[in-house]
Scaffold this motif. Structure first.
Motif, PDB file in Angstrom:
ATOM      1  N   MET A 290       0.822  -1.206   0.000  1.00 31.14           N
ATOM      2  CA  MET A 290       0.000   0.000   0.000  1.00 31.14           C
ATOM      3  C   MET A 290       0.857   1.257   0.000  1.00 31.14           C
ATOM      4  O   MET A 290       0.521   2.248  -0.662  1.00 31.14           O
ATOM      5  CB  MET A 290      -0.940  -0.010   1.210  1.00 31.14           C
ATOM      6  CG  MET A 290      -2.074  -1.002   1.099  1.00 31.14           C
ATOM      7  SD  MET A 290      -3.223  -0.919   2.503  1.00 31.14           S
ATOM      8  CE  MET A 290      -3.885   0.734   2.331  1.00 31.14           C
ATOM      9  N   ALA A 291       1.960   1.238   0.740  1.00 37.70           N
ATOM     10  CA  ALA A 291       2.862   2.387   0.759  1.00 37.70           C
ATOM     11  C   ALA A 291       3.453   2.627  -0.625  1.00 37.70           C
ATOM     12  O   ALA A 291       3.585   3.789  -1.070  1.00 37.70           O
ATOM     13  CB  ALA A 291       3.963   2.178   1.788  1.00 37.70           C
ATOM     14  N   MET A 292       3.796   1.569  -1.336  1.00 33.81           N
ATOM     15  CA  MET A 292       4.323   1.692  -2.688  1.00 33.81           C
ATOM     16  C   MET A 292       3.257   2.251  -3.627  1.00 33.81           C
ATOM     17  O   MET A 292       3.549   3.098  -4.476  1.00 33.81           O
ATOM     18  CB  MET A 292       4.831   0.333  -3.185  1.00 33.81           C
ATOM     19  CG  MET A 292       6.054  -0.182  -2.455  1.00 33.81           C
ATOM     20  SD  MET A 292       6.542  -1.847  -2.976  1.00 33.81           S
ATOM     21  CE  MET A 292       6.937  -1.549  -4.702  1.00 33.81           C
ATOM     22  N   ASP A 293       2.013   1.782  -3.457  1.00 33.33           N
ATOM     23  CA  ASP A 293       0.919   2.293  -4.293  1.00 33.33           C
ATOM     24  C   ASP A 293       0.677   3.764  -4.030  1.00 33.33           C
ATOM     25  O   ASP A 293       0.439   4.550  -4.970  1.00 33.33           O
ATOM     26  CB  ASP A 293      -0.364   1.493  -4.026  1.00 33.33           C
ATOM     27  CG  ASP A 293      -0.292   0.064  -4.539  1.00 33.33           C
ATOM     28  OD1 ASP A 293       0.609  -0.219  -5.357  1.00 33.33           O
ATOM     29  OD2 ASP A 293      -1.126  -0.761  -4.111  1.00 33.33           O
ATOM     30  N   ASP A 294       0.721   4.168  -2.752  1.00 35.51           N
ATOM     31  CA  ASP A 294       0.532   5.591  -2.403  1.00 35.51           C
ATOM     32  C   ASP A 294       1.633   6.433  -3.022  1.00 35.51           C
ATOM     33  O   ASP A 294       1.365   7.541  -3.543  1.00 35.51           O
ATOM     34  CB  ASP A 294       0.534   5.765  -0.877  1.00 35.51           C
ATOM     35  CG  ASP A 294      -0.737   5.269  -0.214  1.00 35.51           C
ATOM     36  OD1 ASP A 294      -1.698   4.939  -0.933  1.00 35.51           O
ATOM     37  OD2 ASP A 294      -0.758   5.196   1.028  1.00 35.51           O
ATOM     38  N   ALA A 295       2.874   5.952  -2.949  1.00 39.90           N
ATOM     39  CA  ALA A 295       3.993   6.707  -3.501  1.00 39.90           C
ATOM     40  C   ALA A 295       3.850   6.863  -5.018  1.00 39.90           C
ATOM     41  O   ALA A 295       4.097   7.936  -5.572  1.00 39.90           O
ATOM     42  CB  ALA A 295       5.313   6.008  -3.168  1.00 39.90           C
ATOM     43  N   ALA A 296       3.433   5.785  -5.696  1.00 43.35           N
ATOM     44  CA  ALA A 296       3.247   5.842  -7.141  1.00 43.35           C
ATOM     45  C   ALA A 296       2.117   6.808  -7.495  1.00 43.35           C
ATOM     46  O   ALA A 296       2.214   7.587  -8.461  1.00 43.35           O
ATOM     47  CB  ALA A 296       2.947   4.459  -7.695  1.00 43.35           C
ATOM     48  N   PHE A 297       1.034   6.802  -6.713  1.00 42.58           N
ATOM     49  CA  PHE A 297      -0.096   7.706  -6.966  1.00 42.58           C
ATOM     50  C   PHE A 297       0.330   9.164  -6.786  1.00 42.58           C
ATOM     51  O   PHE A 297       0.029  10.022  -7.611  1.00 42.58           O
ATOM     52  CB  PHE A 297      -1.238   7.367  -6.019  1.00 42.58           C
ATOM     53  CG  PHE A 297      -2.408   8.317  -6.120  1.00 42.58           C
ATOM     54  CD1 PHE A 297      -3.343   8.163  -7.137  1.00 42.58           C
ATOM     55  CD2 PHE A 297      -2.573   9.344  -5.192  1.00 42.58           C
ATOM     56  CE1 PHE A 297      -4.424   9.048  -7.236  1.00 42.58           C
ATOM     57  CE2 PHE A 297      -3.643  10.210  -5.299  1.00 42.58           C
ATOM     58  CZ  PHE A 297      -4.573  10.058  -6.318  1.00 42.58           C
ATOM     59  N   ASN A 298       1.055   9.454  -5.696  1.00 45.66           N
ATOM     60  CA  ASN A 298       1.489  10.826  -5.433  1.00 45.66           C
ATOM     61  C   ASN A 298       2.465  11.325  -6.489  1.00 45.66           C
ATOM     62  O   ASN A 298       2.459  12.513  -6.833  1.00 45.66           O
ATOM     63  CB  ASN A 298       2.136  10.912  -4.046  1.00 45.66           C
ATOM     64  CG  ASN A 298       1.131  10.679  -2.926  1.00 45.66           C
ATOM     65  OD1 ASN A 298      -0.055  10.956  -3.087  1.00 45.66           O
ATOM     66  ND2 ASN A 298       1.592  10.156  -1.797  1.00 45.66           N
TER      67      ASN A 298
END
Length: 301
Positions: A290-298
């Motif tokens: 989830m942290a990786m997904d958040d970073a990619a989204f941001n």
């Protein structure tokens, strides 16, 4: 247990040949297994001739007991298999309050959608206490800042938590974007208490920027910081992850800081010499994903 299962199958089919076929055994091997079971129990379980196989009185007495035993055994191993696969169990997660208000609830909600039989317990605390809880094994993993000089704890980074200037919306008119560090010399500073990880990095950041700004207020709770800011009593320097807690019931604004910017690393801490239970391993993997997904989204925003 295998001989009891074969007894159960013969009792249900009334046929040694059929039981041997479905069990992938030779009929002589099946007959030997039943004979050994009869010897162990000291009773005859079946009366049989060339045409018929019937339970003896002893066999009829044994049948419901074997049905109950095999059902209990199968149920226990189904639960054990679910535990081994992470579908059952318990995860005790320690977290900084700022993380417990944002990333953690989202992770728990998604986790329980997939693993509804796992119990998730949350313990909120400051970094020092979280690391001690981890070493005391009262929590399985913690979401916090990196441990310093502690090889017993393994740290996996999740995200960088940027520090921002937090103020009232009205204050934005006199604070340029990005915010200059000099703003903390011009306006009263509202700080977290000295033992918090937020305050430690704030003090280090001010020192590196050559800023001396004594705290007008020192607060234990982020909501208190927000309340004081909302009443126009000062500004603060806080990680972005805390904004949800700071703004409860108050209109709060923020500005990114000018270079050199400051941030804290948030990650998952586990004991280096401890194997997490399967449910704990699954939860840790979800947090990282989830942290990786958040970073990619941001990054794409």
């Amino acid at each position: 247990m295998s001989s009891l299962r074969l007894f159960l199958q013969v009792a249900r089919t009334c046929s040694f040949s059929e039981t041997a076929r479905v069990s992938n055994l030779s009929q002589p091997a099946l007959s030997r297994t039943i004979k050994l079971l009869e010897q162990d129990l000291g009773v005859r379980l079946f009366d049989r001739n060339s045409r018929n196989v019937n339970l003896t009185d002893a066999g009829r007495a044994l049948l419901p007991i074997v049905e109950r035993l095999t059902a209990d055994f199968d149920s226990a191993f189904r639960e054990l298999d679910q535990t081994f696969s992470g579908e059952r169990g318990r995860v005790v997660v320690g977290a900084l309050p700022s993380v417990a208000a944002d990333l953690l609830p989202r992770a728990i909600a998604r986790f329980l959608e997939m693993r509804s039989r796992v119990e998730v317990i949350v313990r909120e605390n400051l970094t020092g206490s979280l690391l001690q809880n981890l070493q005391d094994r009262t929590i399985d993993l913690s979401i916090t800042t990196p441990p310093i000089g502690n090889d017993a704890i393994f740290f996996e980074p999740l995200f960088e938590d940027e520090y921002v200037l937090v103020c009232r919306p009205d204050d934005l008119q006199r604070i340029s974007d990005p915010a200059p560090w000099q703003a903390f010399r011009q306006l009263p500073f509202i700080a977290m208490e000295q033992r918090s990880s937020v305050r430690m990095l704030t003090d280090a950041t001010f020192s590196a920027a050559g800023i001396e700004t004594p705290a007008r207020f020192e607060c234990t709770q982020l909501a208190t910081v927000g309340g004081l800011i909302g009443e126009g009593l000062g500004i603060s320097l806080l990680p972005r992850s805390t904004l949800g807690l700071v703004s409860v019931g108050k209109k709060i604004a923020w500005r990114a800081m000018e270079a050199p910017t400051a941030s804290r690393t948030i990650g998952v801490c586990t004991l280096a010499d401890r194997t997490l239970p399967p449910a704990g391993q699954a939860f840790r993997a979800l947090l990282i994903r989830m942290a990786m997904d958040d970073a990619a989204f941001n990054a794409n925003c």
